[in-house]
Design an enzyme around this catalytic site. Structure first.
Site, PDB file in Angstrom:
ATOM      1  N   VAL A  39       0.134 -10.194 -15.333  1.00 29.80           N
ATOM      2  CA  VAL A  39      -1.316 -10.377 -15.120  1.00 29.80           C
ATOM      3  C   VAL A  39      -1.680 -11.861 -15.161  1.00 29.80           C
ATOM      4  CG1 VAL A  39      -3.617  -9.916 -16.067  1.00 29.80           C
ATOM      5  CG2 VAL A  39      -1.901  -8.120 -16.078  1.00 29.80           C
ATOM      6  N   LYS A  63       9.776 -18.990 -20.881  1.00 31.14           N
ATOM      7  CA  LYS A  63       9.050 -18.691 -19.638  1.00 31.14           C
ATOM      8  C   LYS A  63       8.473 -19.970 -19.035  1.00 31.14           C
ATOM      9  CE  LYS A  63       7.290 -14.024 -20.195  1.00 31.14           C
ATOM     10  NZ  LYS A  63       6.136 -13.228 -20.560  1.00 31.14           N
ATOM     11  N   ARG A 183      -2.209  -4.096  -8.450  1.00 36.03           N
ATOM     12  CA  ARG A 183      -1.003  -3.271  -8.504  1.00 36.03           C
ATOM     13  C   ARG A 183       0.206  -4.175  -8.396  1.00 36.03           C
ATOM     14  NH1 ARG A 183      -2.403  -0.263  -3.251  1.00 36.03           N
ATOM     15  NH2 ARG A 183      -3.140  -2.375  -2.933  1.00 36.03           N
ATOM     16  N   PHE A 296      -2.420   8.230  -3.916  1.00 34.57           N
ATOM     17  CA  PHE A 296      -2.023   8.745  -5.234  1.00 34.57           C
ATOM     18  C   PHE A 296      -1.887  10.261  -5.253  1.00 34.57           C
ATOM     19  CE2 PHE A 296      -1.531   5.239  -8.201  1.00 34.57           C
ATOM     20  CZ  PHE A 296      -1.800   4.210  -7.328  1.00 34.57           C
ATOM     21  N   GLY A 300       6.556  13.610  -7.269  1.00 32.29           N
ATOM     22  CA  GLY A 300       7.915  13.096  -7.433  1.00 32.29           C
ATOM     23  C   GLY A 300       8.284  12.982  -8.889  1.00 32.29           C
ATOM     24  N   CYS A 307       1.515   0.217 -17.097  1.00 33.60           N
ATOM     25  CA  CYS A 307       0.053   0.395 -17.133  1.00 33.60           C
ATOM     26  C   CYS A 307      -0.356   1.849 -17.290  1.00 33.60           C
ATOM     27  CB  CYS A 307      -0.549  -0.208 -15.880  1.00 33.60           C
ATOM     28  SG  CYS A 307      -0.136  -1.940 -15.720  1.00 33.60           S
TER      29      CYS A 307
HETATM   30  C1  UGA Z   1      -1.761   0.432 -11.838  1.00 39.42           C
HETATM   31  C2  UGA Z   1      -3.080   0.598 -11.084  1.00 39.42           C
HETATM   32  O1  UGA Z   1      -2.838   1.200  -9.814  1.00 39.42           O
HETATM   33  C3  UGA Z   1      -3.774  -0.762 -10.881  1.00 39.42           C
HETATM   34  O2  UGA Z   1      -5.032  -0.584 -10.268  1.00 39.42           O
HETATM   35  C4  UGA Z   1      -3.947  -1.422 -12.260  1.00 39.42           C
HETATM   36  O3  UGA Z   1      -4.549  -2.702 -12.152  1.00 39.42           O
HETATM   37  C5  UGA Z   1      -2.597  -1.572 -12.910  1.00 39.42           C
HETATM   38  O4  UGA Z   1      -1.994  -0.263 -13.055  1.00 39.42           O
HETATM   39  C6  UGA Z   1      -2.790  -2.198 -14.277  1.00 39.42           C
HETATM   40  O5  UGA Z   1      -3.384  -1.557 -15.139  1.00 39.42           O
HETATM   41  O6  UGA Z   1      -2.432  -3.366 -14.449  1.00 39.42           O
HETATM   42  P1  UGA Z   1       0.709  -0.332 -11.149  1.00 39.42           P
HETATM   43  O7  UGA Z   1       1.093  -0.065 -12.562  1.00 39.42           O
HETATM   44  O8  UGA Z   1       1.154  -1.591 -10.514  1.00 39.42           O
HETATM   45  O9  UGA Z   1      -0.900  -0.326 -10.992  1.00 39.42           O
HETATM   46  O10 UGA Z   1       1.283   0.853 -10.292  1.00 39.42           O
HETATM   47  P2  UGA Z   1       0.717   2.014  -9.368  1.00 39.42           P
HETATM   48  O11 UGA Z   1       0.802   1.613  -7.969  1.00 39.42           O
HETATM   49  O12 UGA Z   1      -0.584   2.497  -9.880  1.00 39.42           O
HETATM   50  O13 UGA Z   1       1.827   3.131  -9.645  1.00 39.42           O
HETATM   51  C7  UGA Z   1       2.019   3.639 -10.958  1.00 39.42           C
HETATM   52  C8  UGA Z   1       3.072   4.705 -10.979  1.00 39.42           C
HETATM   53  O14 UGA Z   1       2.601   5.877 -10.331  1.00 39.42           O
HETATM   54  C9  UGA Z   1       4.383   4.339 -10.268  1.00 39.42           C
HETATM   55  O15 UGA Z   1       5.464   4.764 -11.049  1.00 39.42           O
HETATM   56  C10 UGA Z   1       4.329   5.102  -8.973  1.00 39.42           C
HETATM   57  O16 UGA Z   1       5.606   5.438  -8.484  1.00 39.42           O
HETATM   58  C11 UGA Z   1       3.578   6.355  -9.421  1.00 39.42           C
HETATM   59  N1  UGA Z   1       2.879   7.032  -8.308  1.00 39.42           N
HETATM   60  C12 UGA Z   1       1.890   6.397  -7.626  1.00 39.42           C
HETATM   61  C13 UGA Z   1       3.228   8.333  -7.993  1.00 39.42           C
HETATM   62  O17 UGA Z   1       4.118   8.933  -8.625  1.00 39.42           O
HETATM   63  N2  UGA Z   1       2.559   8.975  -6.981  1.00 39.42           N
HETATM   64  C14 UGA Z   1       1.572   8.364  -6.281  1.00 39.42           C
HETATM   65  O18 UGA Z   1       1.003   9.013  -5.377  1.00 39.42           O
HETATM   66  C15 UGA Z   1       1.229   7.042  -6.601  1.00 39.42           C
END
Ligand code: UGA
Length: 490
Positions: A39, A63, A183, A296, A300, A307
């Site tokens: 972040v 870092k 993300r 979303f 799977g 997060c």
């Molecule tokens: C998530 C949120 O999407 C962001 O908006 C937020 O800012 C961020 O957390 C945070 O709190 O910092 P991120 O952790 O990068 O973002 O990942 P996502 O894209 O949300 O995916 C999270 C998990 O859900 C992954 O393991 C992904 O594979 C899984 N996922 C996502 C699914 O299993 N199915 C889906 O349809 C979408």
């Protein structure tokens, strides 16, 4: 760029019930970033990119050394380029001297980690340490912005802590909450093209400062380095001004909603699998309903990363403390945990005994586009397979180095073809695009049994069956090969 103490960049005059800015305005703001994790680095680099002067610091000196050598401690698309450019132009600097960094900024963004404690609560000790540092090192009044994801009411506690730690020094602080919605994997693009910017503030002056910080994004007055001037059309972001409590809640509410949506898709997948429907067809139709939307809804191995899992946990704890029924969130969490159980059960069903069976895993990162393996489904899956004494060989385009310390004994392969060698099953764990376009006939030839367990529905089951693979996706009718035949004869 030096880190010398500076006077605040604005002059304020009382005007009626509020304040107005006078002597406005310096062309950029000075911003300090505490915490050079995912972040902090993205926020710092992007704020520099939109014109501010930024100094980042971290209590992990290694870092800072890495960053000052021109390397990044994380993999994030486009980040290396904007860090390098802004360091060159002098708008972005990294220092291990945390006091210097604190004194530099007009505004200080707290981007430290808030990992889960054993009971699911967020560990806020780094926020407390940041408050002490800011209070003790500041020589003038500053805006302190909570960027880390924190439970509601943390802003109030932060404000109190700053006042207590600075009580003999005469400095005062305003506090704001500015949650991030980035993300991993698309964080730079998300920062520069946000859907919305939320600023939780307690007074007009703080609101004006944050509006100024984000003005280039709201006015879309930037040259986007990601899309080389041809950004996809998108309405300018709305800047929402809320209370600090609401802003904190918005972040948890969003991440928990996304988690619930994913678990809902997984529940549908389970029903499809046991009763003979195809979840791909079902969620496609669901997603076309504009009230639901397609994102979303991919079933799977479930949601991982640093997060969603921790934020759902923390939100459950918060709700429980507030005396609210949080069983909806608990169910989403429970469905998510069961993803690995049912995937391992599928492997057992196909392979009978897992002991001494050679199993290849494609993908380790919690999702494509990142090297992050924190709370990645792959980590739990590997643990379970090791418990059953399977022989494991793995490959990931980015995350191998990050996972090696957790599992030093498994075999790390240079490419997917090596993973397939003599394997009795291949598991797709992360849906990297490169895995889609592999030479699957060559892979089949290398395997001792052409069995694919696709935990992300990355591949086309019919095509795989045509090539002679035994293929099982998620939420597909039990015998995908038969399904392939019937699809062909239609
Ligand atoms: C998530 C949120 O999407 C962001 O908006 C937020 O800012 C961020 O957390 C945070 O709190 O910092 P991120 O952790 O990068 O973002 O990942 P996502 O894209 O949300 O995916 C999270 C998990 O859900 C992954 O393991 C992904 O594979 C899984 N996922 C996502 C699914 O299993 N199915 C889906 O349809 C979408």
């Amino acid at each position: 760029m030096g880190c010398k103490d500076v006077r605040f960049g604005y002059d304020w005059e009382e005007h009626g019930a509020g304040f107005i800015l006078v002597g406005y305005r310096r062309s950029h703001l000075r911003i300090s970033i505490l915490g050079c994790g995912y972040v902090g680095l993205v926020t710092g680099a992007c704020l520099a990119e939109i014109g501010h002067e930024v100094v980042c610091t971290d209590n992990d000196e290694s870092k800072i050394v890495t960053l000052n050598q021109g390397a990044l401690p994380i993999y994030e698309l486009d980040l290396d380029e904007i860090v390098a450019r802004n360091r060159r132009t002098g708008r972005l600097a990294f220092t291990a001297n945390m006091g210097d960094a604190v004194r530099f900024g007009d505004a200080i963004f707290i981007c430290v980690g808030t990992p889960p404690l054993h009971d699911g609560d967020a560990d806020l000790s780094s926020i407390d340490s940041a408050a002490r540092l800011i209070a003790e090192e500041s020589r003038n009044s500053k805006l302190v912005v909570e960027k880390s994801t924190v439970p509601m009411q943390t802003g109030q506690k932060l404000k109190r802590a700053l006042a207590i730690y600075a009580r003999n020094l005469g400095t005062t602080f305003s506090v704001a909450s500015n949650p991030e919605f980035l993300r991993e994997g698309t964080a730079v693009s998300d920062f520069l093209h946000p859907d919305r910017i939320v600023i939780g503030v307690g007074d007009e002056r703080t609101e004006a400062q944050l509006r100024e910080i984000y003005r280039p994004l709201v006015e879309q007055n930037i040259t986007c380095p990601v899309h080389n001037g041809s950004c996809p059309p998108k309405a300018p972001p709305r800047l929402l001004v809320t209370s600090i409590n609401s802003a904190e809640l918005i972040k948890h509410a969003c991440n928990s909603f996304l988690a619930v949506k994913i678990s809902y898709a997984n529940l549908i997948a389970d029903i499809c699998e046991s009763m003979g429907a195809d979840v791909g067809e079902v969620v496609e139709a669901m997603g076309l309903d504009s009230r639901i939307g397609p994102q979303f809804l991919s079933p799977g191995l479930g949601f991982g990363g640093f997060c969603l899992p921790k934020d759902v946990q923390a939100f459950i704890r918060l709700g429980e403390k507030a005396g609210v029924d949080v069983s909806l969130l608990k169910a989403a969490e429970c469905i998510n945990k069961l993803r690995i159980d049912s995937f391992v059960a599928k492997a057992r069903h196909a392979l009978w005994v897992l002991k001494d069976k050679r199993i290849g895993l494609l993908g380790l990162a919690f999702k494509p586009g990142t090297d992050d393996v924190r709370f990645a489904p792959a980590t739990e899956l590997i643990r379970r397979l090791l418990q059953e004494h399977a022989e494991i060989q793995v490959h990931d385009p980015q995350a191998m180095e990050k996972i090696k310390p957790l599992f030093p004994s498994i075999r790390y392969c240079a490419d997917p073809h090596e993973v397939a060698e003599n394997a009795e099953a291949l598991m797709i764990v992360t849906e990297w695009d490169v895995f889609k376009n592999l030479d699957w006939r060559r892979i089949k030839h290398a395997m001792s049994r052409p069995l694919i367990l696709d935990g992300r529905n990355l591949l086309n089951g019919n095509e795989m069956a045509d090539m002679g693979f035994e293929y099982q996706g998620v939420g597909k009718p039990a015998d995908e090969a038969l399904h392939a035949q019937s699809a062909k004869s239609r």
